[in-house]
Design an enzyme around this catalytic site. Sequence first.
Site, PDB file in Angstrom:
ATOM      1  N   ASP A 167      -1.952  -7.356   0.095  1.00  0.00           N
ATOM      2  CA  ASP A 167      -0.325  -7.172  -0.603  1.00  0.00           C
ATOM      3  C   ASP A 167      -0.229  -7.991  -2.210  1.00  0.00           C
ATOM      4  OD1 ASP A 167       1.886  -6.161   0.227  1.00  0.00           O
ATOM      5  OD2 ASP A 167       2.219  -7.570  -0.532  1.00  0.00           O
ATOM      6  N   TYR A 219       8.623  -8.405  -8.147  1.00  0.00           N
ATOM      7  CA  TYR A 219       8.775  -7.100  -8.144  1.00  0.00           C
ATOM      8  C   TYR A 219       9.356  -6.908  -9.304  1.00  0.00           C
ATOM      9  CZ  TYR A 219       7.591  -6.334  -3.494  1.00  0.00           C
ATOM     10  OH  TYR A 219       6.110  -6.627  -2.521  1.00  0.00           O
ATOM     11  N   HIS A 246      -0.153  -1.921   7.351  1.00  0.00           N
ATOM     12  CA  HIS A 246      -0.114  -2.706   6.573  1.00  0.00           C
ATOM     13  C   HIS A 246      -1.151  -4.490   6.420  1.00  0.00           C
ATOM     14  CE1 HIS A 246       1.105  -3.781   2.727  1.00  0.00           C
ATOM     15  NE2 HIS A 246       1.721  -4.820   3.063  1.00  0.00           N
TER      16      HIS A 246
END
Length: 346
Positions: free
Chosen positions: A157, A268, A325
């Site tokens: 990730d 982010y 994921h």
Amino acid sequence: MANIVLKVLAFCLLLDICLFYGVMVALRTLWTIIRHPVRSFKIKPRNTPPACLDDNSLGSHAYLRTKTLKLHYVSNGDRSKPLMLFLHGFPEFWYSWRHQLRAFADDYRVVALDMRGYGDSDKPKGIGAYALDNLTSDVRDAIPALGHSSCVLVAHDWGGAVAWRFAHDYPDLVDKLIIMNSPHLKRFEEVISTSMKQFKKSWYMFFFQLPYLPEFICRMADYAWIKAAFCKPPMGVRSEGAMTDDDIEAFKYNFQQEGVATATINYYRAAMRYPPAREPKHPVITSPTLLIWGEEDQALCIELTEGMDKYVQDVTVKRVPDASHWVQQDKPQEVNQIMREFLKGN
């Protein structure tokens, strides 16, 4: 002048997208609060770490210092053996690699970092502190601080995003590269700009650009979103028993620590506001590379695993069926076997 106009238009479009998702999430949150006012604001005190975080079979806890900050890590195996360094994703921490810390300790010195902003590592203030250049610098400084000159770099990730860039910039420090459910940054740019499916899947990246609201929602109902992300459809693990109640408590305990919510969401925010100041030092990754991909990833399209030859000289792609994921936690035995076969190769 034309470039300035285009940048202004791009900024306005990005702002509109962020506000759109912010309004959608805010309305849904308001409805949840109206329906469940008490539960929405209830948070369980977590003053001590869950027992699973002190499991001696996972290794020992320690700290290292880079040029700018202190990072916590868990280490297992003989210090004289080659280094296998693990980088986790969001909203995880070192514990995401619990299965690999046990599995590879016989052949490597395995080290799972808490990346900056997570767990017991330092949490510098400001969005710019979490720019990709700073994250790769942490890895560069961590390897010699651990007493090694290079490593097998394993990442998932957000850790994968850092590892891709790190392998471009510091090939001499990466003996082999193993990435899990994290697309090469250039490939991600290609796909998100042409695929509405991936654009929709990436809605949270735009939502996280807003101030305060993401942190508020993350705390609601005792961090209920963490259990949903790890355990419930469509995002959660597919294997029964892959994520226990103790595991969820560990992830909640980590995310509830002071400053973690803002610091981790700042990854982010920084990605859109502080892109790398330069192109990678080397346009093609030369380290032998393995990309492991859980095929049921609901945040990232399977197309992101294609077209890698432009960016990686020697890449092997292994897809894991019926894996989410969180592939290394969902299917640890399959993932560990794929890793072993790759590591034994020349």
